[in-house]
Every structure is written in structure tokens, then in C-alpha cells.
Design an enzyme around this catalytic site. Structure first.
Site, PDB file in Angstrom:
ATOM      1  N   GLY A 267       0.810  -1.214   0.000  1.00 33.92           N
ATOM      2  CA  GLY A 267       0.000   0.000   0.000  1.00 33.92           C
ATOM      3  C   GLY A 267       0.844   1.265   0.000  1.00 33.92           C
ATOM      4  N   HIS A 303      -2.049   6.160   8.430  1.00 36.77           N
ATOM      5  CA  HIS A 303      -1.188   5.050   8.869  1.00 36.77           C
ATOM      6  C   HIS A 303       0.295   5.401   8.705  1.00 36.77           C
ATOM      7  CE1 HIS A 303      -0.267   0.688   9.418  1.00 36.77           C
ATOM      8  NE2 HIS A 303       0.753   0.982   8.629  1.00 36.77           N
ATOM      9  N   GLU A 304       0.669   5.824   7.520  1.00 36.21           N
ATOM     10  CA  GLU A 304       2.094   6.100   7.282  1.00 36.21           C
ATOM     11  C   GLU A 304       2.556   7.298   8.105  1.00 36.21           C
ATOM     12  OE1 GLU A 304       3.351   3.627   5.944  1.00 36.21           O
ATOM     13  OE2 GLU A 304       1.582   2.840   4.914  1.00 36.21           O
ATOM     14  N   HIS A 307       3.193   6.238  11.676  1.00 36.23           N
ATOM     15  CA  HIS A 307       4.445   5.493  11.812  1.00 36.23           C
ATOM     16  C   HIS A 307       5.608   6.393  12.216  1.00 36.23           C
ATOM     17  CE1 HIS A 307       4.021   1.308  10.877  1.00 36.23           C
ATOM     18  NE2 HIS A 307       3.602   1.454   9.638  1.00 36.23           N
TER      19      HIS A 307
HETATM   20 ZN    ZN Z   1       2.513   0.054   8.508  1.00 38.27          ZN
END
Ligand code: ZN
Length: 882
Positions: A267, A303-304, A307
Site C-alpha cells: 500500500g 497510517h504512514e 508510523h
Molecule cells: Zn505500517
């Protein structure tokens, strides 16, 4: 693998690195045929090394080594040894420098790991072990170094030159070349390294952090995609603000860059300051992207971004700890999406994903713990277990600690391990300390594979006005783990009165006043009984509210209990769940009947419950759409001893048609009620209405009568957004109406220049219910828009057929299996990661009848016997057959 079998890597063999790298200075002379990479490393002995042997070991793959210098002295052949992927130099000093010159071939790199080209632009993917395809390096996540990177390339072809961190210098060079130098002040493991070079346009924005720092935000896309970036940029800003509000976490560099590329194995990737994304998770405008795409983009951008703290500032000690960053970050992106829209809808969607992909994995030959104990190929462990079950494990901490102490636990973990490579044990310790609770037993969630099962019995005693809930937990055997110890399970519970309202809850021996609502019961033993007191009549239990643990739940409840909960449960997840259980029971009875050669009439009370739900004007359309969606064929198969794909398909289709017929008027009304005037907006309320409207359309189209068809065609023609166009086209793709043969080519023609839209077109046909779906897939592989080297295309056509069309994939003649194996063998030589994913479709062969078992097994054996098979496919095939 006919000759040497790949070796297994084990967690218990972990040893700290013997040498650490303080700084890395990289120089890239970019050329798509032949790129020269010069790496200058400063190393020193690790004070915590396990050995005093002065041997440095580096990893490399597909590298052409030009020269190797130690403290300026060029090493000759006798000074080092190369064995497979390992290069070792003996007798190195305590501190030294190393200069390594290698040549790599980005254009020939079809595995999409390391440095490769996509649409002519350079990009990288280094997680987990791609950096070793760029230069020789201690490519392991517990070696953290400071990187400076210089990129040199032809200006005309590659005007944009990007790497991690901050730009420190850039300028023109002779011969039409130019350069840029980047400096990343944060020490990082090699898997977070990234570079991008190409002809890209820049979309610029900015964000001011809570403490007042200015961050430049940049999106880089090909010029043709310039108008599709608004949503991604808005999502990024929302994610940045959310992490500040919820966890007090701010971004730490002066610039945050996201690059969209068309060829990407997964992704997206969280490289420090320079995320590289599959363009599917960046590009959107209403005419080309669906509601699901809009939500997917928001989720993956989040999400990224998340992180940056959970993954980058604190990273993983080794790849067995992958869920330390992935489970945690998935949980965080789930929370973020829940806060941006409807928490109940998001929770149901997430549980559906878990049950449809993780539960089967946990019950198959590839079952592994959230923290695996061993692997052959780490790329095979980017799984639903590590990601989605891992997120459920984090959610259980959250449930056990409560949001505030969970937040404190997360802050403690980040403060304690900032700049370090940590383990899931470190995380658990921080949570136990912040929560002031004993999590020793909770550790088993990381160690034991398999989905636990809860069996509940209840007993009401009118004389003592008590209600006993007895819960037995067990966990099926998984490969290498025949016996399991009990888990520590948070079981969120409520009790409903006859009117469906929550009753006050008091356990025997408690003195505090009873409060109506949900309580979290904690299970720790194989069997335990909870006695509730002061109950005037038999209550209806509502257990595992919000899906408080990743388990299967079975109980002695009655149909009437489920109906009551479907109508009234105060917990929206369990309202949905009750309806799903009713549908599941009904469908499984039908599957049995079909197996015996007959069909049963469907229970009229089920139709009545559907009708009541559909006509309840009060209810949220998004939740309603989920409630009226029948359990998937995959989920139904999971409930059976032996999966019968044909009978499951027939049962589910016949119930769909039955509902379409019985509730025809209601579905027409529902459709009209949810029709939106005004322009398309990808916002939760409008998305919910569209999902209900399109669900009504699909039920109506199950009968294919003239009225439904014309409604469908009208929507296909008139809609101004891809969600509605695609919903209508999906119905047509399943139909036998001749107009299907006009609509599909027209759509193909209209979107000939948009690869992401064409992926949808491929996918609809690959997942079509028509019996000739496989022939169509074969024909579509010859379409000029199909490209087997592009992972999105493979997933949209081949993957969608093998993993998203069970009825056709499992055709009794075994053609689906043969097709799958043929494609695995075709793809494996150039992209093992994508091939291994596809191979997963054959891994659960033991769950089917004898004839299908034989056919699937034959294909697995054919793959295992193939010359030069990758470790990726070897591991899946070998473990499947074991
Ligand atoms: Zn991840």
C-alpha cells in the site's frame, strides 16, 4: 526449490550486531540502466556485542561490487569473503570507515524492492530487506545511523531529486546534470531509507504544529495526476492534527513528502520524511475514485504518518517484532478513521476484514503468532495476523487500561525507547506500568497462534434472582503448537431486559451500586463463571460488545434473543452481529439442505426482521447497509467442517434473490430515500446514504427485472461520481442482460488513460458471478491495459479472481487452481512477493472435499517442484503441504 532449501530464521537465535554504524554518506549517480552507488560508512564495535570476534558482516543481493576500502585502503579478494548474501571482513579495528562502490540496475529491477523505476521515475522500497539491493550494509533494523544522501542525475529527465530529511544543497552540474544533497538528522535503520528522482509535479501546503513549528507538506505526482491530490493533502493535515490532539505527538522534521508511484508491491511505505505510496492510496477525484477509495486514502495516509512515532522514532529490534510497529499503527489508523467518521461503522468494517482474512489465516497452514517465532522469508509475514490481529491486541490493552491510561502507556513507551529499536516485550512492560496491572498472561497473545473460542452457557435462577454466565475458552492447535494455555481476554458484556434495554449489572459479592451498561469481564482461566445478582427475570446476554477480543463466540442463546439484540442492543456492533448470526444460521441450514439435494424455504421471520430494519427511518443508513449485507461466502465457509463453495454460493444467492423479491417495494423505497441531490461529497453521512442506496440496487438487481435494470442503467449513465457508476456497473457485470456488453466496453473506452479506474474494471469482471468468469479473466489478460509486471493489475484481475471469487475459483474441474498455479509460476521469476501472495489462495486446500483437495494439492506440488522457485513461494508451498 529442488537443490538447496532456504533456511529458517529464528527469534531465539537473535544476537545484537557486532558493529554499529554511526553515519552513512551515500552518493548516487543515477542512470536507469546502471546506477553507481558509493557508500561511506563510519563504524564502531558494539559495546553490547555478543562476541569479541572482530568480524564485520554485511548483506547484499544482486550487487556488482566495484571496490571496497577500509580506512582508505582498498581491500583485495583475500581480505573479505562473499558467501551467498553475506560479505564478511575479518580483523577489523574497533572504529573504522568503509567505502563501498557498487553498480545496480534499476530498470531491470522487477521485484520492486531496492531501487527501481516506475513510469520511468526512480523510487525505492527498502522494508524489510531491500537496502541490501542498493549497497552492502548491516541491513537489519537494530542498526541505526545518520544518513546524508547526494543524488546526481540528468536534469531534463529527473528534475526532482528527493531523499529523507532536509534538503541542504542543490545545483547544476556540467553535461545537463544536477544534484541535490539531503541530510536526515534522525538516526534510522536502513529499511527507512528512501530516494526518489523523476519528472514529477509538486503540490505544496503547510502545517503549523501545536508548538508553533512550520512544516512544509509536499505531494509529488506525475503531471497527469495533478488534479487528484486534494483529498490526500487534506487527509495528511487531519492526521497530523489528530495525533497531536489524541496522543500529544508532533511531527519532527521541517518537511513531509509523499510520492505516488504506480508500481508498488504494497500500500505505502513510511520512510522517514519521504513516504512512497502506491498511487491507489493518493489519487482521487469524484469521477475516478469511490467512497471506499476516499476512505482508504485517509486511512493509509494516516497510517504512514502515524508510523513517524510508532515505527520510526521507535523502531523494531528485529523483524519478529514487526507487529510492534504495524499492529500499533493499524490500531492508531483505525482510531483516527473512527474519529473522522462513524466509530460503529468503522468497527464493523474492521471486524469484517479480520474475520474474512485473519481468521482463515489463523486456521490454516500459515498460522503464526502475532510475534512469529521463525520465518523463511520475512516478506511472507506482512500478514493479516501481524497487522490486523496485532491491532486487536493493541485494542485489548486499550480496553483493559481505558483510553487515558493507554495514552500514558504509549507516551511512556515512546519516551523510554525514543531513538531505539524495541521489542513487543518493551511495549507490554510500558503498558503494564502505566496501567498498574499485571500483563504477564497477556503476553500469550504474542506467542500463541490460532483464534480462541469462547463457549458460553447461561443459567437463570428465579428463586435467587441470579444469572450465571459460564465461559469456557479453548484454542485450536496450529502448526508447531498442539496445546495452548488460556489467554487473558477482555469480554465486554451487557444484559438486556425484555424490552431490550440494558439492565443494571452487579456481580455477586459486589457492594457498589449496579450501573446499567457495559462491563469488561476479564477471563484468565479455561473455565470461569460470573454470577450476576438482583435480576427479576431471565436477561438476554450481550457479550463481546464492540468485538472486545479477536475470538469466536458461541453461546446457548435462542433465535429470539438474537432478534431482540438485532433490534435493541445498545451496542451498535452487537446489533449488527446479532443480525449476522441470524443470517449465518439461516444460510448454514440451507447449505446443509443443498448438500442433501434439497432446498428449504427461508424462515419468514428473518425476512420480517430485514423489512423492519430497512423501514426504520431512524437508523443510520451506513449501519443499516452493513446490517443488510449477508455474511460473505468466505465467512460462511469458515463455519463449516468441510467448505462446499458451490453450495455456499447457491445458498447465499438464493437468499439474496428471495430478499430481493420479498422486499422489492421496500428496496425501491429505500433506494429513493437515499438518493442524494447536490454535488458528490465523500463525507460520512453522504457515504452512508450511498452505501444503502447501492445495496438496495444490488438486491433489486438480483432479480434482473425490467424496472431494476432500467434503474441500474439510468444510474450508470447519469451518475456524476465513481461510487455510483461502479455500483451500477458491478450489477451489470453480474447480469446476463445484453446491455452489459455495451456498458463494459464503454467504460473501458472512457477511462482508457486512467490505470486506477481500469483496475476497477478488471476487478468487477474477475469477481463476476457469471459462470464464465475465468474465461473472461483469461481474455482480459490479453487486454492492452493489463500488465503482469504491475502489482495493482495482478491484484485487480488475477488476485481478485483467485481470492475474491470463491464460487468460480473453486470450480469442480480444478481449472481455477490450475490457472492460479500457472500465474504464480509466471510471476515468481520477476516478482516473488506478488507471486507468494497469490499462492496463498491454494494454501488452505485441506478445508475442502477430497476431490478439490487432490486438485489443489497437485498444483502446490507442481509449484514446489519448479526449478529456481523463490524462497517466498517455497515457504508458502512447503508449509501448505507439510
Ligand atoms: Zn505500517
Amino acid at each position: 526449490m529442488s537443490d538447496s532449501q532456504p533456511r529458517e530464521v529464528r527469534l531465539k537465535d537473535y544476537v545484537p550486531p557486532t558493529y554499529l554504524v554511526d553515519t552513512v554518506d551515500l552518493h548516487f549517480d543515477l542512470d536507469d540502466a546502471r546506477t553507481l552507488v558509493t557508500a561511506a560508512l563510519k563504524l564502531r564495535r558494539n559495546p553490547d556485542a555478543a562476541t569479541t570476534d572482530p568480524v564485520l558482516t554485511l548483506f547484499g543481493r544482486d550487487l556488482e561490487l566495484l571496490s571496497l576500502r577500509l580506512d582508505g585502503r582498498e581491500l583485495g579478494e583475500g581480505d573479505y569473503r562473499i558467501l551467498g548474501e553475506n560479505l564478511s571482513i575479518a580483523g577489523v579495528p574497533d572504529t573504522f570507515s568503509l567505502q563501498i562502490e557498487t553498480v545496480i540496475h534499476p530498470r531491470e529491477n522487477t521485484s520492486l524492492e531496492g531501487l527501481y523505476t516506475s513510469s520511468g521515475n526512480f523510487c525505492t522500497q527498502c522494508e524489510p530487506e531491500g537496502f541490501r539491493k542498493i549497497t552492502w550494509f548491516p541491513d537489519r533494523p537494530d542498526v541505526l545511523a545518520r544518513y546524508t544522501v547526494t543524488l546526481v542525475a540528468e536534469y531534463a529527465r529527473y528534475p526532482v531529486l528527493l531523499a529523507n530529511g532536509n534538503l541542504v544543497e542543490a545545483g547544476k552540474l556540467p553535461d545537463g546534470r544536477h544534484f541535490a544533497r539531503w541530510d536526515d538528522p534522525f538516526p534510522k535503520p536502513s529499511y527507512l531509507f528512501a530516494l526518489v528522482a523523476g519528472d514529477l509535479v509538486e503540490i505544496a501546503d503547510r502545517f503549523t504544529t501545536a508548538s508553533g513549528r512550520e512544516v512544509a507538506l509536499r505531494l509529488y505526482v506525475e503531471a497527469r495526476n495533478r488534479a487528484k491530490c486534494e483529498h490526500a493533502m487534506a487527509s495528511l493535515k487531519k492526521a497530523m492534527a489528530w495525533d497531536e490532539q489524541v496522543y500529544g505527538l508532533e511531527y519532527d522534521l521541517d518537511i513531509y513528502m509523499i510520492v505516488a508511484v504506480d508500481d508498488f508491491n504494497m500500500g505505502a511505505m513510511e520512510n522517514k520524511g519521504l513516504n512512497v505510496f502506491n498511487s491507489k492510496y493518493v489519487l482521487a477525484r469524484p469521477e475516478t475514485a469511490t467512497d471506499a477509495d476516499y476512505q482508504g486514502i485517509e486511512g493509509v495516509i494516516g497510517h504512514e504518518y502515524f508510523h513517524n512515532w510508532t515505527g520510526n522514532r521507535v523502531t523494531c529490534r528485529d523483524w519478529f517484532q514487526l507487529s510492534l510497529k504495524e499492529g500499533l499503527t493499524v490500531f492508531r489508523d483505525q482510531q483516527f478513521s473512527a474519529d473522522m467518521g462513524s466509530a460503529a461503522v468503522k468497527r464493523i468494517e474492521d471486524v469484517r476484514i479480520l474475520r474474512n482474512s485473519q481468521f482463515p489465516e489463523d486456521a490454516g497452514p500459515m498460522a503464526h503468532p502475532v510475534r512469529p517465532a521463525s520465518y523463511v522469508e520475512i516478506n511472507n509475514f506482512y500478514t493479516a495476523t501481524v497487522y490486523n490481529k496485532g491491532a486487536e491486541v493493541i485494542r485489548m490493552y486499550h480496553t483493559l487500561l481505558g483510553p487515558e491510561r493507554f495514552r500514558q502507556g504509549l507516551r511512556l513507551y515512546l519516551e523510554r525507547h525514543d531513538g531505539q529499536a524495541a521489542t513487543t516485550d518493551d511495549f507490554l512492560r510500558a503498558m503494564a506500568e502505566a496501567g498498574g496491572i499485571d500483563l504477564t498472561q497477556f503476553q500469550r497473545w504474542y506467542e500463541q497462534a490460532g483464534t480462541p473460542e469462547l463457549q458460553v452457557e447461561s443459567a437463570y435462577d428465579a428463586a435467587t434472582r441470579t444469572f450465571d454466565l459460564t465461559v469456557r475458552q479453548s484454542c485450536p492447535a496450529t502448526p508447531g503448537q498442539p496445546l495452548k494455555e488460556p489467554f487473558h481476554i477482555p469480554l465486554a458484556a451487557g444484559l438486556l431486559g425484555p424490552d431490550g434495554r440494558d439492565l443494571p449489572l452487579r456481580l455477586e459479592g459486589e457492594t457498589a451500586p449496579a450501573v446499567a451498561g457495559t462491563r469488561v469481564l476479564e477471563l484468565r482461566h479455561a473455565t470461569e463463571t460470573f454470577r450476576f445478582v438482583d435480576l427479576k427475570e431471565r436477561p438476554v446476554p450481550s457479550l463481546l460488545r464492540g468485538f472486545s477480543a479477536p475470538v469466536r463466540l458461541r453461546g446457548d442463546w435462542l433465535q429470539a434473543d438474537l432478534a431482540l439484540r438485532m433490534a435493541h442492543d445498545s451496542d451498535p456492533f452487537n446489533r449488527w452481529e446479532a443480525g449476522q448470526q441470524l443470517a449465518c444460521d439461516l444460510l448454514l441450514r440451507q447449505v446443509t439442505a443443498i448438500g442433501d439435494g434439497r432446498e428449504e424455504a427461508f424462515d419468514s421471520s428473518f425476512v420480517a426482521a430485514f423489512r423492519a430494519a430497512l423501514n426504520d427511518a431512524e437508523s443510520d443508513p451506513a449501519l443499516l447497509a452493513l446490517a443488510l449485507t449477508l455474511p460473505t461466502e468466505t465467512y460462511l465457509g469458515e463455519q463449516l467442517e468441510v467448505i462446499d463453495p458451490a453450495a455456499i454460493h447457491q445458498a447465499r444467492e438464493s437468499l439474496r434473490r428471495h430478499l430481493g423479491e420479498e422486499l422489492r417495494d421496500d428496496f425501491f423505497q429505500g433506494y429513493r430515500r437515499c438518493r442524494d441531490a447536490g454535488p458528490y461529497r465523500p463525507e460520512p453521512a453522504a457515504i452512508g446514504r450511498r452505501s444503502l442506496k447501492n445495496l438496495c440496487l444490488a438486491y433489486l438487481m438480483s432479480r434482473e427485472d425490467a424496472d431494476s435494470l432500467s434503474l441500474c442503467l439510468e444510474q450508470f449513465e447519469a451518475a456524476d461520481n465513481m461510487t455510483d457508476v461502479l455500483a451500477a456497473l458491478g450489477c451489470l457485470a453480474n447480469s446476463t442482460d445484453p446491455r452489459r456488453e455495451k456498458a463494459l466496453p464503454r467504460f473501458r473506452e472512457q477511462w482508457a488513460d486512467d490505470p486506477l479506474v481500469l483496475d476497477k474494471w478488471f476487478l468487477l469482471q474477475a469477481t463476476s458471478r457469471r459462470p464464465e468468469a475465468l474465461d473472461e479473466v483469461r481474455r482480459l489478460m490479453a487486454d492492452s491495459a493489463f500488465n503482469i509486471r504491475n502489482p495493482n493489475k495482478v491484484r485487480a484481475l488475477i488476485g481478485a479472481f483467485c481470492q475474491g471469487n470463491p464460487a468460480r475459483f473453486h470450480a469442480a474441474d480444478g481449472e481455477g487452481y490450475r490457472f492460479c498455479a500457472d500465474q504464480v509460476l509466471a510471476i515468481d521469476p520477476f516478482n516473488p512477493q506478488v507471486a507468494a501472495r497469490l499462492l496463498g489462495a491454494l494454501s488452505r486446500w485441506r478445508r475442502y472435499d477430497g476431490a478439490r483437495q487432490g486438485l489443489m494439492r497437485k498444483e502446490l506440488e507442481r509449484i514446489l517442484a519448479a526449478e529456481g522457485l523463490s524462497p517466498d513461494c517455497y515457504e508458502i508451498a512447503a508449509k501448505s503441504l507439510a
